[in-house]
Each structure stands twice: as structure tokens, then as C-alpha cells.
Write an enzyme that holds these catalytic residues in place. Sequence first.
Site, short mmCIF file in Angstrom:
data_model
loop_
_atom_site.label_atom_id
_atom_site.label_comp_id
_atom_site.label_asym_id
_atom_site.label_seq_id
_atom_site.Cartn_x
_atom_site.Cartn_y
_atom_site.Cartn_z
N PRO A 97 0.77 -1.10 -0.15
CG PRO A 97 -0.17 -1.24 2.07
CD PRO A 97 0.76 -2.07 1.28
CB ALA A 98 0.69 4.46 -1.89
N GLY A 99 1.85 5.23 1.21
CA GLY A 99 1.36 6.11 1.88
C GLY A 99 1.08 5.42 3.42
CG LEU A 120 4.26 -0.69 4.76
CD1 LEU A 120 3.39 -1.86 3.97
CD2 LEU A 120 5.08 -0.89 6.06
N GLY A 121 7.46 2.64 2.51
CA GLY A 121 8.53 2.90 1.63
C GLY A 121 7.98 2.65 0.15
CB SER A 124 7.14 7.25 -2.64
OG SER A 124 7.93 7.39 -1.35
CB ALA A 125 11.86 4.63 -1.32
CB ALA A 126 9.57 0.29 -3.56
CG ASP A 159 11.52 5.53 3.26
OD1 ASP A 159 11.91 5.26 4.40
OD2 ASP A 159 10.27 5.79 3.00
O1 PMV Z 1 8.22 7.08 4.07
P1 PMV Z 1 7.97 6.75 5.53
O2 PMV Z 1 6.53 6.95 5.94
O3 PMV Z 1 8.29 5.38 5.68
O4 PMV Z 1 8.87 7.85 6.54
C1 PMV Z 1 10.49 7.68 6.20
C2 PMV Z 1 10.89 7.89 7.81
C3 PMV Z 1 11.17 9.39 8.36
O5 PMV Z 1 12.07 9.26 9.08
C4 PMV Z 1 9.63 9.77 8.87
C5 PMV Z 1 11.35 10.27 7.18
C6 PMV Z 1 12.83 10.12 6.63
O6 PMV Z 1 12.98 10.72 5.49
O7 PMV Z 1 13.68 9.64 7.19
#
Ligand code: PMV
Length: 314
Positions: free
Chosen positions: A96-98, A101-102, A104-106, A150
Amino acid sequence: MSPAPSATAAAGGKVILLGEHAVVYGSPALALGLDRGATASVRLAQRTGLSLGGQHYAIDAGKLSSAEPAVALAFRALLGALGAPSVMAEASLQIPAGAGLGASAALGVALARAVVELTGGSPDVPLGEAVSRAAMVWENVFHGNASGIDTAAAEQGGCLWFTRSEGARPLAVGGAMQVSVALVEPGASTLRMVEAVAERRRADRRGVDLVIDSIADLARRARQAISLGDFTELGRLMTQNHQLLVELGVSTPGLDQACGWAIQAGALGAKLTGAGGGGCVIALVDDRTRPVVVEAWARRGLTCLEARCAATQP
Ligand code: PMV
């Protein structure tokens, strides 16, 4: 006519075991890669575009407007960082997005890998470095001031020790480490949650820095516990980390409750994961407690993700 050359790539999501938010201020954090995340395929095309989740984003090289959806801005920035030609991309998410669980980075890493595979990258920059840089450019469109944890986890997977100054280091895990994940409620934007902590810190620098230092201390102890395979200690540290995230104001009653249910069901520890404000919680479990924890969550209507966290032995 022969088909346009194409390339496909994938990257994993992650959970943060300890250290989110504090990592933005230079403290260490621990992440564990998930074995699923995002896939992307790209092909050379006359016009640039990205299809994602049933939406198509046409990306016009000439126009740059802040009214453009963030995904379009991010993809344009990613292609710019790679010096890529016009490509048509299709991407999909298996998490799931948002939700912390990362996702957007994936997506950023999968897209960057596919583009580099397609174009061969640039001779002056090692391919891995080109992917890292482009994925960070993508990620910063969503996160503003992303620490990079991420994207590092999406690239490397396994269990990672991460600091902003030194990046990610793989950690040896002294035993089988199992983490269950529950999707509790819709997540808040990471950008907004990071900004909320910054705002709190502007109002109470001393208080917030004390919490950040305490989280850093837990992360250091957790690193030791992971390498010794002392999961009882690791679980305790994770639960303490959750309390400190409550103090930072990033938890919600729903996340607190889901952690409580996991602990009652026998989890060694539980905490929110990622930016908070909603999203997911994680529980440290073993073969015996995993089904009990998952059942306790499912009975309360929570979605338990089947994604397995694979710890690696570097
Ligand atoms: O993208 P998320 O929701 O997994 O958050 C990443 C972790 C934070 O420490 C909140 C932000 C970051 O860039 O490290």
C-alpha cells in the site's frame, strides 16, 4: 518494425525497526527490507509518460508547473537526473502507498533501475550511484527532506543500519528475525509528519532533542541486540521507541491500540513504522507468536500484510 527496446526492474519496500524521524536529524535508524514493493518497465517512446495505478501521467518536457501531480513532477525529475531520453513507463505497487512501507522509494528505485537498464546510464557515473541519486531526486518531491533511509532499503534490502552522514550498512542478524505488519488506517503524508516534528522542535528544541537522543540510544542498543540475536531485548527497545514516537506526536489512538493488541497476543515488541499519523504498525514475532498476533489483528478488522521481512546474513 521491431519493438522499441524495453527494460523491467523491481525494488522492495521496507519497515523501519527503530529510529524514524530521529534519522532526519542525523540519528541512526534500522530498517528491514520487504520482499515486495514495486515493479517498473520502460520503453523508448516519442513522448514521455507514466502509467501507475490505473492513472496515466503525460509528461511534457516543455512545461513545468507546480499544478502538475507530484508523481509527474517526480518522474520528470528522475529522468532529468539520469539524462534520459523520452520513455513510456508502466509501474505498479505490491504494497500500500502512504502507509510507511516505503512505497514511493520502491517506485523511484524500480523506475530508475529500469531506465538505467534501458539506456545503459552514463559512462562517468557508476550505475548504482546513478540509481541512488535519481531515486533520491524522485523521493524528495514527495518527502521534501528525505533522510534517504527508504531509498537505501529499497536498493539494498536486508537489515540495514542507516545514518544520513554515512548511508546504509548491511547488518548481520544473529538469528531468524520475523516482523508482522498490520495496516491500521490510512497514512498521513510523510512530508506533513516530518514538518509537524520540525514545528514541534521549533517550539521546544530542548524537549524534542532529548526525545531524538533517546531514540538514537535505543537504535544503538537495538543494533547490538540484532547482532546477538537477542530478540527479547530488540522487542523491548521497539516498544520503547513507540512510546517516544508518541511523545513526538506522530502516533494515533489507532496505532497505539494496534501495538497494544500485538503485545497482548505475545509479540516481543510493537511500534508504528514510518512517518506515522496513521499507516502501519509492526510487531516482532517468532514462529509461535506470529499466528496469534496476526489473528488478534485480523479479529479487530485490521489488514495483515503477507509481505515477509527477510533478514540477510551479510
Ligand atoms: O516514508 P515513511 O513514511 O516510511 O517515513 C520515512 C521515515 C522518516 O524518518 C519519517 C522520514 C525520512 O525521510 O527518514
